[in-house]
Design an enzyme around this catalytic site. Sequence first.
Site, PDB file in Angstrom:
ATOM      1  N   CYS A   1       3.594  -4.696  16.152  1.00 43.84           N
ATOM      2  CA  CYS A   1       2.532  -3.836  16.955  1.00 43.84           C
ATOM      3  C   CYS A   1       1.433  -4.254  17.018  1.00 43.84           C
ATOM      4  CB  CYS A   1       2.677  -2.439  16.628  1.00 43.84           C
ATOM      5  SG  CYS A   1       4.294  -1.906  16.221  1.00 43.84           S
TER       6      CYS A   1
ATOM      7  N   GLU B   1       0.969  -1.176  -0.022  1.00 46.81           N
ATOM      8  CA  GLU B   1       0.236   0.073   0.024  1.00 46.81           C
ATOM      9  C   GLU B   1       0.987   1.380   0.104  1.00 46.81           C
ATOM     10  OE1 GLU B   1      -3.332  -1.831   2.971  1.00 46.81           O
ATOM     11  OE2 GLU B   1      -2.098   0.051   3.495  1.00 46.81           O
TER      12      GLU B   1
ATOM     13  N   CYS C   1       3.014   8.659   1.378  1.00 45.24           N
ATOM     14  CA  CYS C   1       3.412   7.806   2.355  1.00 45.24           C
ATOM     15  C   CYS C   1       3.663   6.551   1.562  1.00 45.24           C
ATOM     16  CB  CYS C   1       2.340   7.632   2.909  1.00 45.24           C
ATOM     17  SG  CYS C   1       2.520   6.509   4.509  1.00 45.24           S
TER      18      CYS C   1
ATOM     19  N   SER D   1       8.472   5.889  16.326  1.00 42.99           N
ATOM     20  CA  SER D   1       7.070   5.343  16.824  1.00 42.99           C
ATOM     21  C   SER D   1       7.276   5.048  18.509  1.00 42.99           C
ATOM     22  CB  SER D   1       6.497   4.418  16.078  1.00 42.99           C
ATOM     23  OG  SER D   1       6.340   4.799  14.704  1.00 42.99           O
TER      24      SER D   1
HETATM   25  N1  SAH Z   1       7.359   0.905  10.930  1.00 41.58           N
HETATM   26  C1  SAH Z   1       7.549   2.161  10.865  1.00 41.58           C
HETATM   27  C2  SAH Z   1       7.016   2.978   9.748  1.00 41.58           C
HETATM   28  C3  SAH Z   1       5.479   2.778   9.730  1.00 41.58           C
HETATM   29  S1  SAH Z   1       4.851   4.054  10.493  1.00 41.58           S
HETATM   30  C4  SAH Z   1       7.074   2.733  12.414  1.00 41.58           C
HETATM   31  O1  SAH Z   1       6.209   2.220  13.062  1.00 41.58           O
HETATM   32  O2  SAH Z   1       7.578   3.990  12.575  1.00 41.58           O
HETATM   33  C5  SAH Z   1       3.103   3.673  10.639  1.00 41.58           C
HETATM   34  C6  SAH Z   1       2.799   4.594  11.471  1.00 41.58           C
HETATM   35  O3  SAH Z   1       1.450   4.138  11.681  1.00 41.58           O
HETATM   36  C7  SAH Z   1       3.323   4.532  13.053  1.00 41.58           C
HETATM   37  O4  SAH Z   1       3.684   5.662  13.726  1.00 41.58           O
HETATM   38  C8  SAH Z   1       2.212   3.633  13.639  1.00 41.58           C
HETATM   39  O5  SAH Z   1       2.461   4.046  15.214  1.00 41.58           O
HETATM   40  C9  SAH Z   1       0.978   4.291  13.220  1.00 41.58           C
HETATM   41  N2  SAH Z   1      -0.075   3.364  13.290  1.00 41.58           N
HETATM   42  C10 SAH Z   1      -0.108   2.188  13.163  1.00 41.58           C
HETATM   43  N3  SAH Z   1      -1.527   1.443  13.579  1.00 41.58           N
HETATM   44  C11 SAH Z   1      -2.038   2.613  13.641  1.00 41.58           C
HETATM   45  C12 SAH Z   1      -3.576   2.569  13.997  1.00 41.58           C
HETATM   46  N4  SAH Z   1      -4.169   1.723  14.243  1.00 41.58           N
HETATM   47  N5  SAH Z   1      -4.082   4.070  14.551  1.00 41.58           N
HETATM   48  C13 SAH Z   1      -2.954   5.174  14.261  1.00 41.58           C
HETATM   49  N6  SAH Z   1      -1.896   5.089  14.005  1.00 41.58           N
HETATM   50  C14 SAH Z   1      -1.255   3.695  13.551  1.00 41.58           C
HETATM   51 FE1  SF4 Z   2       3.347  -1.246  11.949  1.00 40.03          FE
HETATM   52 FE2  SF4 Z   2       5.332   0.331  12.161  1.00 40.03          FE
HETATM   53 FE3  SF4 Z   2       4.801  -1.348  14.313  1.00 40.03          FE
HETATM   54 FE4  SF4 Z   2       5.596  -2.413  11.885  1.00 40.03          FE
HETATM   55  S1  SF4 Z   2       6.776  -0.992  13.281  1.00 40.03           S
HETATM   56  S2  SF4 Z   2       4.022  -3.313  13.114  1.00 40.03           S
HETATM   57  S3  SF4 Z   2       4.476  -0.926  10.580  1.00 40.03           S
HETATM   58  S4  SF4 Z   2       3.585   0.391  13.590  1.00 40.03           S
END
Ligand code: SAH
Ligand code: SF4
Length: 356
Positions: A117, A93, A106, A227
Site C-alpha cells: 500500500c 513492531e 496491536c 482495509s
Molecule cells: N495488512 C492488514 C493489517 C494491518 S492493519 C490491513 O491492512 O488490514 C494496518 C492498518 O493501518 C490498515 O487499516 C491501514 O489502512 C492503516 N494504515 C496504514 N498506514 C497508514 C497511515 N499512514 N495512516 C493511517 N492509517 C494507516
Molecule cells: Fe500496510 Fe496492511 Fe497495506 Fe500491508 S496490507 S501494506 S500492512 S496497510
Amino acid sequence: MPERLLYNLTFDEFAAWMNKHGEKPFHARQVFEWAYRHNAASFEDMTNLSKELRLDLAETFRVGPLQPAAVSAGAEATKLLLNLPHEKGGSVECVRIRMGNTYTACLSTQIGCNVRCTFCATGQQQCERNLSVGEILLQLISLRAKGLTGEEPATADEPFYPVSNVVFMGMGEPFHNYPGTVAAVRMLTDKRAFGMSPSRITVSTSGVVPMIRRYTQEGLRTELTISLNASNDEVRQRLMPGASKWPLSEVVAACKEYSEATGGQPVTFAYVIIEGVNDLLDHTRELGKLLRHQPHHVNVIPLNPVSHANLRAPSKERINAFIHHCRQFGLNVSLRHSKGVEIDAACGQLRARRQG
Ligand code: SAH
Ligand code: SF4
C-alpha cells in the site's frame, strides 16, 4: 536461553511433550496458566512446579517477554520494537493502546508486507517472512509485561498490563500468514491459554478473498475488518497494488458470507482518507452502493503522515463533508482518530525510521 518458544505449542502439543517426559497432564495445565494467565517471565517463577521440572523446561523452551530494542511512548499508546529470537532474526513492531482501565494490543503477523500500500510504511518493506504463532503471541506477552520500558513498575494489584482486546493491525497481511494468524486466534480464545472472547479480537485484512472464505469456515467468530480505502477498483489498484487481484465486489461478497455465518455481525471497513485521492463526493456515492446490502461499519481514518509519499489527509472540513455525504447515502460511518500519531503508530513506521 533456548530459541524454541513455548508459545509455538498448542496445549495438546505441550501436554504430549510433558507426557513424553513422564510429567502429568496436570502440570501442563499449570505451566500454561503461568505462561498465559500470569504472563510469567521465566520458568523459575512457576513456583508450584518442582525445581527439576522447571530446569528441564528452561533447557528446552523459551518463555517470558522480550526486552524491546526500541520504545516509543505517547499519552495513549506505547509502541515496542522487538528483535525476534529466531535463526533468521528480524524485528517487528507491536503497540499497546490505552482504553480506559484496560488496553488493546496491536500485533504484527509478518515482517514487511507484499500488499505494498502506497500510504503504509510496512508496505514499503518487502515481506521477509511470516511470523510463527509463538512470535505473534510473544508480542502480546511483551506488551503485557510491566517494568520493561521504564514506564510503570509491576505491583501486587496489577502485575502486568490488563490487555482486554487484540487487533491484528500491525505489520503484515494476516491472511498472507493464514496458519500463523489462525493458530494465534485459537490460542487467544483457548480457555487453557489466554481465554479471550472472540468478540474482543479483530482480524484486519486488505481483502484476500479466498482466505476470508476459509476464515469464515473456521467458525472462530472474531470481529473482521477490511482495509477498504477505496470505493472503486481503479483507486484501489493505485493505493493497494497487491490487493487489487480481487475486485471490490468480490471482497464485499465474501464479507457478506462472513456476516451471514456469524448471525448478521457487521464487518468494519477501514477507510484511510487521503486528499484528492479517495475523498471526493463521487466516492461516497460509490461506497454507499458498494455496501448497501452488507451489514457494515465504515471507519474513516485521516491519513497519518508518511515520509516516503507525497500524500496527506484532507482538511477537517473536507473530512466532515465526506462523512456527511456517506450518511446521506445510507452508510453507517464514523471518524476514527489514530491514537498514536505522535508515536508513529501507523504500522511499520517505527521500524522504518530505525532502519533509515
Ligand atoms: N495488512 C492488514 C493489517 C494491518 S492493519 C490491513 O491492512 O488490514 C494496518 C492498518 O493501518 C490498515 O487499516 C491501514 O489502512 C492503516 N494504515 C496504514 N498506514 C497508514 C497511515 N499512514 N495512516 C493511517 N492509517 C494507516
Ligand atoms: Fe500496510 Fe496492511 Fe497495506 Fe500491508 S496490507 S501494506 S500492512 S496497510
